[in-house]
Design an enzyme around this catalytic site. Structure first.
Site, short mmCIF file in Angstrom:
data_model
loop_
_atom_site.label_atom_id
_atom_site.label_comp_id
_atom_site.label_asym_id
_atom_site.label_seq_id
_atom_site.Cartn_x
_atom_site.Cartn_y
_atom_site.Cartn_z
N THR A 158 43.93 33.09 34.34
CA THR A 158 43.03 34.35 34.66
C THR A 158 44.08 35.43 34.77
O THR A 158 44.11 35.95 34.02
CB THR A 158 42.15 33.97 36.22
OG1 THR A 158 43.15 33.63 36.95
CG2 THR A 158 41.10 33.02 35.82
N LYS A 184 47.26 26.38 36.48
CA LYS A 184 47.08 27.98 36.71
C LYS A 184 47.32 28.17 38.07
O LYS A 184 46.57 27.40 38.98
CB LYS A 184 45.82 28.33 35.87
CG LYS A 184 44.69 27.83 36.44
CD LYS A 184 43.98 28.83 37.59
CE LYS A 184 43.72 30.22 37.13
NZ LYS A 184 43.15 30.94 38.17
N THR A 195 44.04 29.77 44.75
CA THR A 195 43.09 29.60 43.40
C THR A 195 44.06 29.09 42.46
O THR A 195 44.65 29.64 41.63
CB THR A 195 42.78 31.39 43.31
OG1 THR A 195 42.01 31.60 44.16
CG2 THR A 195 42.23 31.22 41.79
N GLU A 281 50.60 37.32 41.55
CA GLU A 281 50.08 38.58 40.95
C GLU A 281 51.08 39.58 41.53
O GLU A 281 51.27 39.89 42.69
CB GLU A 281 48.69 38.92 41.43
CG GLU A 281 47.73 38.16 40.79
CD GLU A 281 46.43 38.00 41.71
OE1 GLU A 281 45.47 37.69 40.87
OE2 GLU A 281 46.14 38.72 42.60
N ASN A 403 44.54 43.42 42.44
CA ASN A 403 43.44 43.15 43.31
C ASN A 403 42.20 44.26 43.55
O ASN A 403 41.01 43.95 43.87
CB ASN A 403 43.54 42.11 44.56
CG ASN A 403 44.30 40.93 43.82
OD1 ASN A 403 43.61 40.04 43.72
ND2 ASN A 403 45.51 40.77 43.91
N THR A 408 36.55 45.30 38.12
CA THR A 408 36.25 46.40 37.28
C THR A 408 37.50 46.58 36.08
O THR A 408 37.28 47.53 35.35
CB THR A 408 36.13 47.87 37.86
OG1 THR A 408 37.21 47.97 38.78
CG2 THR A 408 35.01 47.85 38.86
#
Length: 408
Positions: A158, A184, A195, A281, A403, A408
């Site tokens: 992702t 992942k 996650t 991230e 995040n 969007t």
């Protein structure tokens, strides 16, 4: 094939989920995501003994519940299918029906019993699966042009920036047993799963209970020892498959080669966990916490988790600020038995606290050390003989950017 030997473990260059005998993997773009691969699969040529560990989040996603039920019922899995882009979580009865339909369609495609199919999803929470696109992916399972471990690794990502894989070999009864893995995970990563999805395959023969116990214990000291942001997701699972294609006597805790197999299995879990932590991230640094001198291994692990989960520690590392006070603060609220007047802390090999009292140290040297891409923090509680590791990453401006606009 080039290998690197660590103790009795051979680490394969480009080792992956399909390295063990009898497994194939692949991935395609089925249309859930704009252009990236978004549907992957793993297949064993025979039903494999299966084990799983799952998120502790109360909102467990439909595919996770379905897979858990199938493994508990049959103790075997032959095909794993994974989609990225949509998590199929918090989708009510329709979500579960879609997971069931995915399982049935994949079973029909592979000509196997539906309970031999594991289903996993990752991505946006609260949207149902676009089943017409899922059908496109299922139709491609096993097609030669899409079959590669690299395609599978890409299809399950992702917000990850890199694929995550490992392959190792060990000798069991004189036979070369291979263990492969893929994972992942980049955000919503917290101890007690994350996650994250991780898949481990082996061609060793292993008894059902032994594989489940091995997976649970190794998860506790690997995947459950990483954190990026302290969030525990709805879809996390680790699955292990053992198809027995090397023909060894089934492994269990009484087998003379069990310890070397378990060491290799742990190596695979830790390697994947560290790859996830490194790819947090927006991350720029991998942080490794060493805690020793604890009365129990669990206590050492809890202290390590407290430090690696501290946003203040993580932001200090991002800024290369040798603010050791944030480390001792996290140690102090870990709710584990310790004497503050015995605690030692080091940044790499730079000692900053001894017996709870600050030491004079070279701040320029410490700052320079914290600029490295890999940072090690050491905590000695001097209250026992047990130790533990945990891994995480720094918390950066880019984490907020990623995040703040995830939908969007």
């Amino acid at each position: 094939m080039i290998t690197t030997k660590i103790n009795q473990i051979k680490v394969l260059e480009n080792g992956n989920i399909a390295s063990p005998k009898g497994y194939t993997a692949g991935g395609v773009h089925c249309g859930i995501r704009k252009t990236k691969l978004d549907f992957g699969w793993i297949h064993s040529n025979i039903p494999a003994v299966a084990a799983g560990v799952y998120t502790l989040n109360a909102f467990q996603a439909a595919p996770l519940k379905l897979t858990k039920n199938s493994i508990e019922k049959e103790k075997r899995i032959q095909t794993v299918v994974v989609n990225s882009g949509i998590a199929n979580a918090c989708t009510g009865n329709q979500g579960y029906l879609d997971a069931l339909e995915t399982q049935r369609l994949a079973a029909d495609k592979m000509g196997i019993h539906k309970d031999y199919v594991a289903v996993a999803s990752t991505g946006l929470i609260g949207k149902t699966l676009p089943m017409e696109k899922i059908k496109v992916g299922i139709a491609e399972i096993g097609e030669a042009n899409n079959s590669s471990a690299e395609n599978f690794e890409k299809a399950i990502l992702t917000t990850d920036t890199v694929t995550k894989h490992i392959g190792v070999q060990v000798e069991v009864e004189g036979k070369t047993v291979t263990i492969g893995g893929a994972a992942k995970g980049s955000g919503m990563i917290c101890p007690n799963m994350a996650t994250m999805l991780a898949f481990i395959t082996t061609d060793a023969a292993i008894e059902e209970n032994a594989l489940q116990q091995a997976l649970k214990s190794m998860t506790d000291c690997s995947f459950n020892r990483i954190t990026v942001d302290g969030d525990c997701s709805t879809n996390d699972m680790v699955l292990a498959l053992a198809n027995g294609q090397q023909g060894n006597t089934p492994l269990n805790e009484h087998h003379p080669d069990w310890s070397i197999f378990l060491e290799a299995f742990k190596f695979v879990c830790e390697a994947l966990a560290k790859q996830i932590a490194r790819d947090g991230e927006g991350a720029t640094k991998l942080i490794e916490i060493h805690v020793e001198g604890a009365p129990t291994e669990r206590a050492a692990g809890q202290v390590a988790k407290a430090v690696i989960s501290s946003n203040l520690v993580k932001t200090a590392i991002f800024g290369s600020d040798p603010n050791w006070g944030r480390i001792v603060c996290a140690v102090g609220y870990s709710e584990q038995p310790l004497d503050p007047e015995k605690v030692n802390v080091s940044l790499g090999n730079i000692n900053v606290v001894k017996n709870g009292v600050p030491l004079e140290f070279d701040e320029v040297k410490a700052t320079s050390y914290l600029r490295n891409e890999e940072v090690q923090l050491f905590v000695d509680l001097q209250n026992g003989k047990e130790k533990a590791l945990a891994w995480g990453c720094d918390l950066t401006y880019d984490y907020v950017k990623i995040n703040a606009s995830y939908r969007t």
